[in-house]
Design a protein around this motif. Structure first.
Motif, PDB file in Angstrom:
ATOM      1  N   CYS A  86      68.698   0.322  62.745  1.00 48.28           N
ATOM      2  CA  CYS A  86      68.304   1.615  63.306  1.00 48.28           C
ATOM      3  C   CYS A  86      69.169   1.893  64.537  1.00 48.28           C
ATOM      4  N   CYS A 118      67.630   6.343  61.562  1.00 49.37           N
ATOM      5  CA  CYS A 118      66.615   5.320  61.288  1.00 49.37           C
ATOM      6  C   CYS A 118      66.858   4.687  59.916  1.00 49.37           C
ATOM      7  N   ALA A 119      67.181   3.402  59.926  1.00 45.34           N
ATOM      8  CA  ALA A 119      67.512   2.707  58.675  1.00 45.34           C
ATOM      9  C   ALA A 119      66.270   2.461  57.827  1.00 45.34           C
ATOM     10  N   VAL A 120      65.122   2.380  58.492  1.00 44.44           N
ATOM     11  CA  VAL A 120      63.887   2.115  57.754  1.00 44.44           C
ATOM     12  C   VAL A 120      63.479   3.354  56.955  1.00 44.44           C
ATOM     13  N   CYS A 180      63.259   2.070  68.017  1.00 42.03           N
ATOM     14  CA  CYS A 180      62.948   3.060  66.987  1.00 42.03           C
ATOM     15  C   CYS A 180      61.534   2.830  66.445  1.00 42.03           C
ATOM     16  N   HIS A 199      60.582   4.414  63.770  1.00 41.93           N
ATOM     17  CA  HIS A 199      60.736   4.731  62.341  1.00 41.93           C
ATOM     18  C   HIS A 199      59.880   5.933  61.962  1.00 41.93           C
TER      19      HIS A 199
HETATM   20 ZN    ZN Z   1      63.975   3.154  62.574  1.00 41.88          ZN
END
Ligand code: ZN
Ligand code: GDP
Length: 311
Positions: free
Chosen positions: A244, A257-259, A249, A251
């Protein structure tokens, strides 16, 4: 209490122990006992430091924890395969991992699953939620499946079993032991709280094996300190979160945001992210309340130290 002389004693805490701290003996604790001829109960003088402990938030106190068991080597989580509750399983995994010991998931009542396919689907689903934990599928109809549980609790080790009432914990324990354990409950009782407790949490010896601690009547599993447990139980989300953009983050709607990206790709279920967030929030708010309670006590100069708060 089961003492070194292999005798079982009814016990009460020493007055000093009761006055000094809120620390109380729980199943699995090692204690120093004082026996007396005149008194029908042995006195618990000291509770030795715990190597491992299963902790939840005290269901009746906002800023106190409650230790359910101590000094065990493994946590067994029982859930019925035919009626699995993933949200609850996630919570149980957090509590179990927080203890730092090995964790296994036991899917019970496999014979009640409609088809073998259904069995496989649930097994896969649970397998995807865990990393190193063993997932066992058992049924009281299948003796071999019960033996697999026995090998998880070898002689010299202690396992704690958690799971909602009705999932089949007693049935499993009775099969492991080879008879109705209830009848021997008095003999093996290691519950320091004595007879007035309605729920008995006891250590049950498995023939040729170790001890198993049944946890009946544990209704709420509120989180206490659970950062490590959450990290471990939600390893997939924690790993994604490293990518992220922002270190803190949440989320939610942050850019980069990678999630969330993984949820969009359907790599992570939205419901799983939701329960991750909810559990994070729960443990954070417990931490807040505890800090608040500590502040209040310092201000009022409350003389009695509540040791639980410092653990
Ligand atoms: Zn995130
Ligand atoms: P506990 O509350 O977790 O100790 O659950 P119990 O062991 O009392 O089991 C609850 C009910 O589920 C009882 O009626 C058991 O007979 C039943 N049960 C437990 N294990 C199995 C199983 O493997 N197969 C089936 N069909 N029923 C089971």
């Amino acid at each position: 209490m089961l003492a070194e002389d292999k005798k079982t004693y009814r016990c009460e805490h020493s007055v000093a122990l009761v006055k000094e701290a809120t620390l109380r003996a729980v199943v699995g604790d090692w204690v120093a006992l004082e026996l007396s001829e005149s008194h029908d109960k042995a006195i618990i003088k000291e509770i030795l430091p715990r190597e491992t402990q299963l902790v939840r938030k005290d269901p009746t106190e906002q800023a106190l924890s409650q230790v359910l068991a101590a000094n065990f080597d493994r946590v067994l989580i029982a859930q019925p395969l035919n009626d699995i509750n993933i949200r609850r399983l996630e919570r149980e995994l957090v509590l179990a991992h927080e203890t730092g010991v090995a964790v296994s998931v036991i899917l019970t009542k496999a014979d009640l699953a409609a088809t073998e396919e259904e069995q496989a689907v649930v097994f896969e689903q649970v397998q995807s939620l865990v990393t190193n934990e063993e997932v066992l599928v058992i049924s009281t109809e299948d003796a071999q499946s019960i033996e697999a549980v026995r090998s998880l609790v070898p002689a010299g080790e202690i396992a704690v079993m958690i799971g909602k009432s009705g999932v089949g914990k007693s049935s499993l324990i009775n099969l492991l032991v080879g008879f109705e354990v209830q009848k021997t409950a008095d003999v093996r009782s290691v519950d320091g709280k004595g007879r007035h407790t309605t729920v008995s949490r006891e250590m049950i010896q498995i023939p040729e094996g170790g001890y198993i601690i049944d946890m009946p009547g544990v209704r709420g599993l509120g989180l206490w300190d659970a950062d490590f447990g959450i990290e471990t139980a939600f390893f997939d989300i924690e790993e994604l979160a490293r990518d992220c953009r922002f270190r803190d983050c949440k989320h939610e709607s942050e850019p980069g945001c990678a999630v969330r990206a993984a949820v969009e790709r359907a790599d992570v279920a939205e419901s799983r992210l939701k329960s991750y967030r909810a559990l994070k929030k729960e443990t954070a708010s417990v931490q807040d309340r505890r800090e608040e309670a500590q502040r209040l006590r310092t201000r009022t100069g409350h003389p009695r130290t509540r040791r639980f708060l410092d653990e």
